[in-house]
Design a protein around this motif. Structure first.
Motif, PDB file in Angstrom:
ATOM      1  N   ARG A  53      96.295  44.497 -59.914  1.00  0.00           N
ATOM      2  CA  ARG A  53      95.143  45.012 -59.429  1.00  0.00           C
ATOM      3  C   ARG A  53      94.250  45.598 -60.547  1.00  0.00           C
ATOM      4  O   ARG A  53      93.099  45.420 -60.656  1.00  0.00           O
ATOM      5  N   PHE A  54      94.705  46.411 -61.522  1.00  0.00           N
ATOM      6  CA  PHE A  54      94.091  47.017 -62.741  1.00  0.00           C
ATOM      7  C   PHE A  54      93.577  45.783 -63.331  1.00  0.00           C
ATOM      8  O   PHE A  54      92.056  45.776 -63.739  1.00  0.00           O
ATOM      9  N   ASN A  55      93.990  44.839 -63.832  1.00  0.00           N
ATOM     10  CA  ASN A  55      93.737  43.434 -64.535  1.00  0.00           C
ATOM     11  C   ASN A  55      92.516  43.028 -63.794  1.00  0.00           C
ATOM     12  O   ASN A  55      91.541  42.649 -64.420  1.00  0.00           O
ATOM     13  N   GLU A  56      92.350  43.201 -62.456  1.00  0.00           N
ATOM     14  CA  GLU A  56      91.624  42.361 -61.763  1.00  0.00           C
ATOM     15  C   GLU A  56      90.100  43.335 -61.765  1.00  0.00           C
ATOM     16  O   GLU A  56      89.154  42.565 -62.149  1.00  0.00           O
ATOM     17  N   ASP A  57      90.380  44.716 -61.845  1.00  0.00           N
ATOM     18  CA  ASP A  57      89.004  45.398 -61.894  1.00  0.00           C
ATOM     19  C   ASP A  57      88.645  45.501 -63.402  1.00  0.00           C
ATOM     20  O   ASP A  57      87.419  45.474 -63.580  1.00  0.00           O
ATOM     21  N   LEU A  58      89.485  45.266 -64.198  1.00  0.00           N
ATOM     22  CA  LEU A  58      88.865  45.193 -65.911  1.00  0.00           C
ATOM     23  C   LEU A  58      88.292  44.000 -66.218  1.00  0.00           C
ATOM     24  O   LEU A  58      87.341  44.021 -66.647  1.00  0.00           O
ATOM     25  N   THR A  59      88.770  42.886 -65.625  1.00  0.00           N
ATOM     26  CA  THR A  59      87.900  41.652 -65.672  1.00  0.00           C
ATOM     27  C   THR A  59      86.605  41.742 -65.148  1.00  0.00           C
ATOM     28  O   THR A  59      85.470  41.481 -65.707  1.00  0.00           O
ATOM     29  N   ALA A  60      86.509  42.543 -63.914  1.00  0.00           N
ATOM     30  CA  ALA A  60      85.253  42.536 -63.219  1.00  0.00           C
ATOM     31  C   ALA A  60      84.269  43.338 -64.167  1.00  0.00           C
ATOM     32  O   ALA A  60      83.046  43.079 -64.559  1.00  0.00           O
ATOM     33  N   LEU A  61      84.739  44.312 -64.674  1.00  0.00           N
ATOM     34  CA  LEU A  61      83.997  45.287 -65.854  1.00  0.00           C
ATOM     35  C   LEU A  61      83.599  44.489 -67.071  1.00  0.00           C
ATOM     36  O   LEU A  61      82.622  44.689 -67.437  1.00  0.00           O
ATOM     37  N   GLN A  62      84.539  43.703 -67.518  1.00  0.00           N
ATOM     38  CA  GLN A  62      84.285  42.759 -68.666  1.00  0.00           C
ATOM     39  C   GLN A  62      83.192  41.907 -68.337  1.00  0.00           C
ATOM     40  O   GLN A  62      82.220  41.877 -69.114  1.00  0.00           O
ATOM     41  N   GLN A  63      83.092  41.306 -67.028  1.00  0.00           N
ATOM     42  CA  GLN A  63      82.397  40.669 -66.805  1.00  0.00           C
ATOM     43  C   GLN A  63      80.650  41.229 -66.568  1.00  0.00           C
ATOM     44  O   GLN A  63      79.636  40.541 -67.105  1.00  0.00           O
ATOM     45  N   ALA A  64      80.614  42.443 -66.305  1.00  0.00           N
ATOM     46  CA  ALA A  64      79.552  42.949 -66.040  1.00  0.00           C
ATOM     47  C   ALA A  64      78.878  43.428 -67.384  1.00  0.00           C
ATOM     48  O   ALA A  64      77.905  43.470 -67.603  1.00  0.00           O
ATOM     49  N   ILE A  65      79.833  43.850 -68.265  1.00  0.00           N
ATOM     50  CA  ILE A  65      79.384  44.350 -69.677  1.00  0.00           C
ATOM     51  C   ILE A  65      78.708  43.001 -70.405  1.00  0.00           C
ATOM     52  O   ILE A  65      77.562  42.998 -71.026  1.00  0.00           O
ATOM     53  N   ARG A  66      79.382  41.893 -70.131  1.00  0.00           N
ATOM     54  CA  ARG A  66      78.993  40.470 -70.620  1.00  0.00           C
ATOM     55  C   ARG A  66      77.498  40.210 -70.180  1.00  0.00           C
ATOM     56  O   ARG A  66      76.505  39.690 -70.747  1.00  0.00           O
TER      57      ARG A  66
END
Length: 301
Positions: A251-264
């Motif tokens: 679940r943490f990895n999924e949230d981290l991916t979402a934040l990564q996309q938001a920054i990008r």
């Protein structure tokens, strides 16, 4: 409610030595016997006067004890339980302090099928370890989660609850599997992240070790504090609670991916919304008395 007259503590590290000190201060009528597998630790425990008696054998420590607390890494619980078995009297209660509970409860039940087992987890600690690191107020206003099995005697559960309350803790009773999922989120995953980010920073070739240390800001400094915890203890915790940890990590990895996309994507609104919601959690922790609201976490400079 039954009252404990003799308590045995097997494992005299941070938690075990803190229990001994807390009993000495708050339950002075209770006799405390301690044991540790390390002869060096036993010698130091005697020098520190941690217990009324320090036994060189685990079974000898358990003799005549009303309550035996196993304060060893969760990977050693089964062996520790087997080692005290010859010395246990009928009616003795066996508990522990492990931060994963389902596997520990199963191991203790198998090792001590004829005895009362009431697992517990005091949610308290520091990054330090060893008998000299303990202190009597470690459990003040901290939670201790008790996870009795379905058939556990109510009187025994009440006795263990009362014991931890006497040491200053707030006690919650919880199903062992539910405890493991809750702690995977609140404790185990944060430690895994801390170990990882400190390791990553040390391996970056662009940043020398001296610069990492010299320019440590609050966030990285706090990660290093968490990552300084006992490596053997945490190795065993992750292996013992791997299903809950892996589910939480996914679940943490999924949230981290979402934040990564938001920054990008330059999605400032999403980032701000996320940070606003998570800041509210920090405020709730302070409101519940689980941390200090003072600037820089109350650190003295």
């Amino acid at each position: 409610m039954m009252a404990f007259q003799r308590v045995a503590i097997v494992g005299l590290g941070l938690i075990g030595s803190s229990i001994a000190r807390a009993v000495g201060e708050r339950l002075p009528h209770v006799a405390v016997t301690g044991h540790d597998a390390s002869a060096e630790v036993r010698t130091l425990a005697r020098e520190l006067g941690l217990c009324d008696t320090i036994a060189d054998d685990a079974a000898a420590a358990a003799v005549d004890a009303d309550l035996v607390i196993l304060a060893v890494p969760v990977g050693r619980m089964a062996d520790a339980a087997a080692s005290i078995a010859p010395g246990l009297k009928a009616g003795a209660i066996i508990s522990d302090v492990g931060s994963s509970k389902a596997g520990v409860a199963d191991a203790l039940a198998k090792a001590l099928p004829d005895h009362i087992v009431i697992p517990a987890h005091p949610v308290a600690g520091t990054e330090n370890s060893g008998p000299a690191a303990g202190f009597a107020t470690l459990f003040d206003s901290r939670w201790c989660i008790v996870t009795p099995g379905a058939g556990a005697p109510g009187e025994a559960v009440a006795a263990v609850t009362g014991f931890w309350q006497a040491l200053g803790a707030r006690v919650e009773t919880m199903d062992a599997a539910h405890h493991d999922m809750v702690l995977a989120v609140t404790s185990h995953l944060p430690h895994l992240i801390a170990y990882t980010i400190v390791g990553t920073a040390s391996e970056l070739e662009e940043v020398t070790e001296s610069e990492v240390i010299k320019y440590s800001a609050g966030g990285f400094r706090d990660f290093t504090r968490i990552a300084a915890s006992d490596p053997v203890m945490w190795r065993d915790v992750f292996l013992a609670n791997k299903e809950a940890v892996l589910a939480t990590l996914q679940r943490f990895n999924e949230d981290l991916t979402a934040l990564q996309q938001a920054i990008r994507r330059g999605d400032g609104a999403k980032l701000e919304d996320w940070f606003t919601r998570t800041r509210a959690i920090r405020r709730s922790i302070i409101e519940q008395g689980q941390d200090d609201a003072a600037p820089d976490f109350g650190r003295k400079h």
